[in-house]
Design a protein around this motif. Structure first.
Motif, short mmCIF file in Angstrom:
data_model
loop_
_atom_site.label_atom_id
_atom_site.label_comp_id
_atom_site.label_asym_id
_atom_site.label_seq_id
_atom_site.Cartn_x
_atom_site.Cartn_y
_atom_site.Cartn_z
N LEU A 83 36.68 -14.31 40.41
CA LEU A 83 35.95 -13.35 41.24
C LEU A 83 36.37 -13.42 42.70
N ASN A 84 36.71 -14.60 43.18
CA ASN A 84 37.14 -14.73 44.57
C ASN A 84 38.41 -13.92 44.83
N LEU A 85 39.37 -13.99 43.91
CA LEU A 85 40.61 -13.23 44.05
C LEU A 85 40.35 -11.73 43.89
N VAL A 86 39.42 -11.39 43.02
CA VAL A 86 39.10 -9.99 42.78
C VAL A 86 38.50 -9.35 44.03
N ILE A 87 37.57 -10.05 44.67
CA ILE A 87 36.90 -9.49 45.84
C ILE A 87 37.77 -9.54 47.08
N ASN A 88 38.54 -10.60 47.24
CA ASN A 88 39.29 -10.80 48.49
C ASN A 88 40.78 -10.49 48.39
N GLY A 89 41.20 -9.97 47.24
CA GLY A 89 42.61 -9.65 47.09
C GLY A 89 42.99 -8.38 47.83
N THR A 90 44.25 -8.01 47.73
CA THR A 90 44.73 -6.79 48.39
C THR A 90 45.42 -5.84 47.42
N ASP A 91 46.29 -6.37 46.56
CA ASP A 91 46.97 -5.49 45.61
C ASP A 91 46.21 -5.49 44.29
N VAL A 92 46.86 -5.12 43.21
CA VAL A 92 46.23 -5.14 41.88
C VAL A 92 47.06 -6.01 40.96
N PHE A 93 47.33 -7.24 41.41
CA PHE A 93 48.00 -8.25 40.59
C PHE A 93 49.39 -7.81 40.13
N GLY A 94 50.01 -6.89 40.86
CA GLY A 94 51.33 -6.41 40.46
C GLY A 94 51.29 -5.31 39.41
N PHE A 95 50.10 -4.85 39.05
CA PHE A 95 49.96 -3.78 38.08
C PHE A 95 50.33 -2.44 38.72
N VAL A 96 50.69 -1.47 37.87
CA VAL A 96 51.08 -0.13 38.34
C VAL A 96 49.95 0.85 38.02
N PHE A 97 49.59 1.67 39.00
CA PHE A 97 48.52 2.65 38.81
C PHE A 97 48.89 4.05 39.30
N ASN A 98 50.16 4.29 39.60
CA ASN A 98 50.48 5.56 40.25
C ASN A 98 51.59 6.36 39.58
N SER A 99 52.02 6.00 38.39
CA SER A 99 53.10 6.75 37.74
C SER A 99 53.25 6.31 36.30
N SER A 100 53.68 7.23 35.44
CA SER A 100 54.01 6.86 34.07
C SER A 100 55.31 6.06 34.01
N LYS A 101 56.09 6.12 35.06
CA LYS A 101 57.36 5.41 35.12
C LYS A 101 57.18 4.10 35.88
N THR A 102 57.42 3.00 35.20
CA THR A 102 57.36 1.70 35.87
C THR A 102 58.53 1.61 36.85
N PRO A 103 58.27 1.23 38.10
CA PRO A 103 59.32 1.23 39.12
C PRO A 103 60.52 0.38 38.71
N ALA A 104 61.69 0.82 39.12
CA ALA A 104 62.92 0.07 38.88
C ALA A 104 62.79 -1.31 39.52
#
Length: 480
Positions: free
Chosen positions: A40-61
């Motif tokens: 929970l500490n990382l969830v609340i105080n983090g900045t990104d989304v653990f390296g997950f992709v949320f903005n395209s069907s294509k995973t970045p090169a």
């Protein structure tokens, strides 16, 4: 390393090893691996989304194909597929995956959205035709064309435009077709298991009562078999009241159990993250116009998660308040996504033994059906060698809970689990793939890596949890 949980065992069954098939089968819940998703500490105080992709069907090169991509999750492809030893013969394959990307549900849209959402680049077809009799004929291929009448003084809630909410977007249909191509590329082109042409005696496709799964299937199937473009193909579907795939059947004890620890409950382990993120809730409510008394929006992060992720998956801007000019920032969206991932990790694995108990009651019938299909393949009592089910995130989540996956995530669009059945010298083995790779389980009954596990061990585990033919489920569901 394993995370230490203090959640109480509230069902004694969940901590018991029972005897099945003359061997002891461990049916107990085993904790998932510690990860950033349940910190929970990382969830609340983090900045990104653990390296997950949320903005395209294509995973970045530069990122591996196995990267979590909410918009289009990794699945089997010939370029990544790992073959088993050639001494094993593939006998049966069962695929289950979540539908592909779509508009948000209407219930997940804001009272007034700041821009329209257009779906005029596709058609949702709804038509019917009789097969037999004197009146047998072909029907018109009719489709819905959404419009708002200038004479209708009532504005729709949420997005204006030409979409149903929900519906598969054209991008989701493209992803569905590519998914079919990729599956066929493995099981026909690479392995020579599937025939080159559709054979209704050898393969079956199944959907739920939610039409978005049929929208996926209508593009996935010709992705596998291009000759079926524009052709009629049966989709198996169960009555909504007993549908095991969605699932749609009523299980009052499962619902009560979920209410005791999950969304909407006052369980301190659940409410901790809601309390910690209360400031974000107030900020988003002010932008969206959602009332602070809207219980459904505030018992979990499900609504905001769906609303924001659907926009980003379709390259749409994050929402703004037209009066104040205040917009949701990417940093705020990232926190919503982290909180959603935290919730699914908790609800289906980290909350303790009750997650396994909930899953077996609410998804036990589908698991029993799977077990029967594996038996039928072993006994050569069925001609079907391939089944493909199109389902939902709740379907995949429950299944992953039953398989006690080591790291639970919110199953994104197109999330896929595959059961492969192999034979070798009259012995039978099962391999389970998650996202195209061997699934890692916390359960010793499944071998931790579910890779060529003896079929009898898999069946003993499933039968022990749900009963052969789901014999245990009616009684468990009717418990007070």
């Amino acid at each position: 390393m394993h995370y230490l949980y203090s959640f109480p065992i509230i069902f004694s069954f969940a901590g018991v090893a029972v005897s099945a098939s003359n061997s002891t089968v461990d049916l107990s819940w085993h904790a998932p691996s510690y990860s950033k998703l349940n910190d929970l500490n990382l969830v609340i105080n983090g900045t990104d989304v653990f390296g997950f992709v949320f903005n395209s069907s294509k995973t970045p090169a530069g990122l591996p194909y196995s990267t979590y991509n909410w918009c289009n999750m990794p699945h089997v492809r010939s370029s990544e597929y790992s073959k088993v030893n050639s001494s094993y013969k593939l006998e049966y394959v069962h695929v289950i995956h979540r539908h592909h990307k779509r508009t948000p549900y209407a219930s997940n849209t804001f009272p007034r959205e700041s821009y329209a959402w257009d779906c005029s680049d596709e058609g949702l077809y709804y038509h019917a035709a009789p097969f037999t009799g004197a009146n047998a004929y072909s029907s018109a291929a009719t489709y819905w064309s959404v419009f708002t009448s200038p004479s209708n003084p009532l504005a729709p809630q949420g997005f204006n435009g030409t979409c149903q909410f929900p519906q598969l977007t054209s991008g989701g249909l493209d992803d569905s077709r590519q998914h079919g191509k990729d599956v066929f590329g493995v099981y026909h082109s690479l392995l020579g298991f599937l025939p080159g042409h559709y054979d209704s005696k050898k393969m079956q496709f199944r959907v739920t009562n939610n039409v978005i799964t049929s929208q996926v299937a209508s593009n996935l199937i010709p992705g596998m078999f291009p000759s079926l473009d524009g052709k009629s193909v049966p989709l198996l579907i169960q009555p909504s009241s007993v549908d095991s795939l969605e699932p749609g059947y009523t299980c009052s004890s499962a619902s009560s159990l979920f209410s005791s620890y999950g969304a909407g409950s006052t369980n301190a382990n659940w409410t901790a993250h809601l309390t910690a993120s209360s400031g974000l809730v107030r900020t988003l409510d002010a932008i969206s116009g959602i009332s602070s008394s809207a219980t459904d929006w505030h018992k979990s992060w499900d609504h905001y998660f769906d609303n924001l992720s659907a926009r980003l998956c379709h390259a749409k801007s994050l929402p703004c308040n037209s009066t104040t000019g205040t917009c949701v920032t990417q940093t705020q969206a990232n926190e919503v996504f982290r909180l959603g991932e935290y919730e699914y990790n908790y609800l289906y694995r980290s909350a303790g033994p009750q997650t396994l108990e909930y899953a077996r009651r609410s998804y036990g019938i589908w698991v029993a059906e799977l077990a029967d299909h594996l038996r039928a393949a072993q006994n050569c009592s069925s001609s079907v060698i391939y089944r493909h089910d199109v389902a939902h995130d709740g379907s995949i989540s429950r299944l992953l809970a039953l398989l006690q996956i080591q790291e639970m995530v919110w199953p994104g669009m197109g999330s896929e689990v595959i059961f492969e059945l192999y034979s070798k010298h009259n012995e039978w083995f099962v391999r389970v793939l998650w996202g195209g790779q061997v699934l890692k389980s916390s359960s010793p009954a499944l071998g931790h890596e579910v890779d060529m596990v003896p079929l009898n061990s898999i069946l003993a585990y499933f039968d022990g949890l749900v009963g052969r033919g789901a014999a245990l489920i009616p009684g468990l569901c009717n418990q007070s």
